[in-house]
Design an enzyme around this catalytic site. Sequence first.
Site, short mmCIF file in Angstrom:
data_model
loop_
_atom_site.label_atom_id
_atom_site.label_comp_id
_atom_site.label_asym_id
_atom_site.label_seq_id
_atom_site.Cartn_x
_atom_site.Cartn_y
_atom_site.Cartn_z
N TRP A 1 -1.20 -2.66 12.19
CA TRP A 1 -1.21 -1.65 11.12
C TRP A 1 0.22 -1.33 10.67
CZ3 TRP A 1 1.01 3.24 10.97
CH2 TRP A 1 0.62 4.06 9.92
N HIS A 2 1.15 -1.36 11.63
CA HIS A 2 2.53 -1.01 11.27
C HIS A 2 3.17 -2.06 10.38
CE1 HIS A 2 2.15 1.97 14.48
NE2 HIS A 2 3.16 2.56 13.90
N GLY A 3 2.77 -3.30 10.53
CA GLY A 3 3.38 -4.32 9.69
C GLY A 3 2.90 -5.70 10.07
#
Lengths: 484, 545
Positions: A341-343
Amino acid sequence: MVFSSNLFLFFFLPLVLAAYFLCPSRWRPHLLTLCGLFFYGWSNPLFITLMLLTTSVDYAAGLLMAGGRGRADAGSISLPILDVGGPRSRRQKSALALSLGCNLALLGFFKYFNFGVEALRQLATSLGLGALIQGPVLEVALPLGISFYTFQSMSYTVDVYRGHVAALRSFPLFISFVTMFPQLVAGPIIRFRDVHDQILNRSHTLEKFTRGLAFFIIGLGKKVVLGNPCGRIADTCFGADSLNALEAWSGMLAYAMQIYFDFSGYSDMAVGLGLMIGFVLPRNFDSPYRSQGVTDFWRRWHITLSTWLRDYLYVTLGGNRLGTKRTYLNLFLVMLLGGLWHGASWNFIIWGGAHGLWLAAERFLKPRLSWRPSALTGTLLTFLGVSLLWVPFRAHSLADTMNYLGFLLGSGGSGAPLVWSSISSPYLLGSLLLAVLIAFAGRSSWELTRQLKAGRALMLLALLALSLSLLASQSYNPFIYFNF
Amino acid sequence: MSAHPQAQSGEAQAIADIAASRSSKAAKVLLCGGFLLLIAAVALSNLRPLRQSWQHLATALIHGQGRTEGSPWQRLLQHNEAVLDALRAVDKAYDDQSPFCVALQPQVQAALCAMGEGGDEVLMGRAGWLFHRSGLRALTRDAGAAQGPQASASIRAIAELADFLKKRGIALVLLPMPPKLAVHPEALGRDLPAQVLEPAWWSAWKAQAQRAGAEVFDPLPLLRQWRKEQREALYLRTDTHWTAATMQRCAEALATHLQTHHGLVAKPDAAARTLAQKQTAHGDLQRMLRLPAGSTQFLPQEIPIAQVRNAEGLPWPMSNRGSLLLLGDSFCNIYSQASLGWGSGAGFAEHLGRALGQPINAMLRNGDGAFATRAMLSRALQTGDDRLEGCSVLVWEFDATQILEGQWKSLRYELGKAPPSSFLELAPKSRQRLIGSVVSLSPTPLPGSVAYRDFVGTLHLRGLRTAEGGALSATEVLAYGLAMQDNRLTALAQLRPGDEVEVELRPWAEKETEMGPLNRGEPQGDLFLQPIHWLDSLRPLPSEP
């Protein structure tokens, strides 16, 4: 637009506050929507269309689901709530699938397309099929805050489907929830069911406004006075190809402080802005570096994301209801996806996966180990582990991660300590030291703002003056979570 | 992560916590009054100075770039791009031009300097020394950086130029100037050695450059030797560049090398002489800090310079042709261009010319050494100006940090003729006053954020008519003009697409010697080959109601 910018502070904020309090209350949702779209569109006006698309789909999905239970009373803002655990019609299931599909497809395309293409290219090259995928490939730009507002908007349809909240009949009210500028691009991630009542009816008091200001000033101070100088140290260290152990540890510590003060500062500003316009947003950080274990850490770090992942992913996967082994697997999977989700990069996958393994291992070992670390040892060990895992989070690639971890162990050699000489100014080291002290021994923003007297108000005004002065003098003002 | 439902949700806890808020009346008055008064006062004080940027945003929203092309989707993207540019400009205006920020910045910077913190690109050293951060970045990269994308691009660009020169029998000699931190590391920190440091990637990069067909005249061994021989510093204390004495010695060493290895024949002019002068100035790095006027935190430095004069006592002549062509950046200009603050007539080209006994054919530009002078050469050749006629050696000097951070895009080197076009081209010595609509303006750096004080921008106008309203045969014109002068933005820098302006022009050739070496924003794409002018005056016209 970031909160810690001159444009926001000296144009957007005064204008919005003036307009909001002069506006009749029934038009305030419309006003907030316009403000939110303006705020969001500042990064790229074209991305507004994307947000409007997901919002419209989720709104329509909510109507379709609730419509399955008949029409609401005339004049009612919300449609009737569905039964918790009750049967769902085909139309309701289709509406949920439409919402999830649309949100996840857009998120997947905009966030993971480039990563997927690159991974495919690498795979093909390693198989000797590189020639098959030569040529120009679409480069997809990442819309600001897409991970945040997609999760937020998606939570609405899931909650309506589960019967935890009633669907909204009013589109202006729904869009004002999605586009609420204080938390639009970097959280805290709010769930519709938790702010439903506030959207319909909230109080505006001087008490709330004052506390909001206090939150905002503390958040701005955390970001500008502590986060930015720590970021300067971290950027210098992570930008170098060779470091001695002292430089490497300083860089890692500085990054741990930067990401905490940067993000928790932003969350405090968001909470403060919310309070100024009557919204109470949830707490997103609770002194996470004082955690005694990784489970404790995730109850204190980015709380609204952990909560979201727990409620919508962990529970959906079965949580801890399907046996011990499945619980461990669920923990691992949830954190892995949390990392993603962060990247879109292998580094985030490793970061999330490692946290998942650590969570599972802690859960497995805790009841089996007779040794219990003291509170101090537990805190230090947890901080060490979390900080080490910030290395893949911050590094640009797997190779950089491995190099940096090597530097921590002294593999960087004994070359001239250029980096140390450039980061050891009284200003930078003093800021880092202050950041560490506050992270481990300071009072939280929630405690500090609970009771305000004249003395503390004066100190807050001094902090505001210091933050604005630093903001005026330096253009180095990155915000890490804007990349997510 | 735990599936245990919490006793109370985070939102409910927050609501309960907020309900428990208790602020005294004094705290409410102080905080609300203080904060709201402050932001309102600054917001109001910004209204007038920043009005123009908002007007440009409104124009961009309504008209976009004025003329968009392609499919509706492409036109939408172009319109969006124009709006984005205008949004960035508003953001920048709030940071750079807000009276609040402008008033506060120098005082805060002075306080930060007292605590050892420089600016965004300036590193504070010991005993009043300042360094550019690019030097630190260059010295902290490992040997692998020589194979990185930037360095590889530099090798491709060098090979491209070397191949072209080889066909014309011209040798390419590179002179990459090491960053100041490599030469005086001990001035940054007491733990650093008092000796010249070689970047880890340096040797590998040099070997690649040589394989690409260029010869590298490496100043590092010379600087190392001179450091041992003399007590005086080789670089300026608060400036990015070398001292005049170091520069002179390097010019002489290069001249000797060119005679020995490239057969350049020195024709010493016995009557030529140097005129010793003292120059006292603050360096570019000190200026980048934007300290309060009269600040004594960094004292000016006095250095000797040697102006080069010919037999008639005139400044050393330059030439458009010669056996040597020198491409160079501010390391060449620092003592020849008065606006850099360290005197004139005493630069690298002058000293190299004196050592070789001939006028130097030079194309010099401050900054962007990886691209700017190559582009000047490319343009001159393509428009029929053969600066390589009679040349046997091309010396290309550039700041070595450019190898890892510069713009190394590919260029065409081809002798051609000026293409026919719809662009205005003034006859020599003529002047033209005309009115036109701004199509584009090259981006101007923020004053103080760069190491130089003056910047030449490129203005592209369309829809030309005479000042009296008459028609012109040409429909477009390109002109250089000062967009930043002495660290202040000029009226040129404030222009935006769509603005109507009245300008007075002259041919660029008449100002090239004076303004050519300044940092410059070049025309992009095909515009690069169009005739260009100098903007003598500019007057924005009020927009029509």
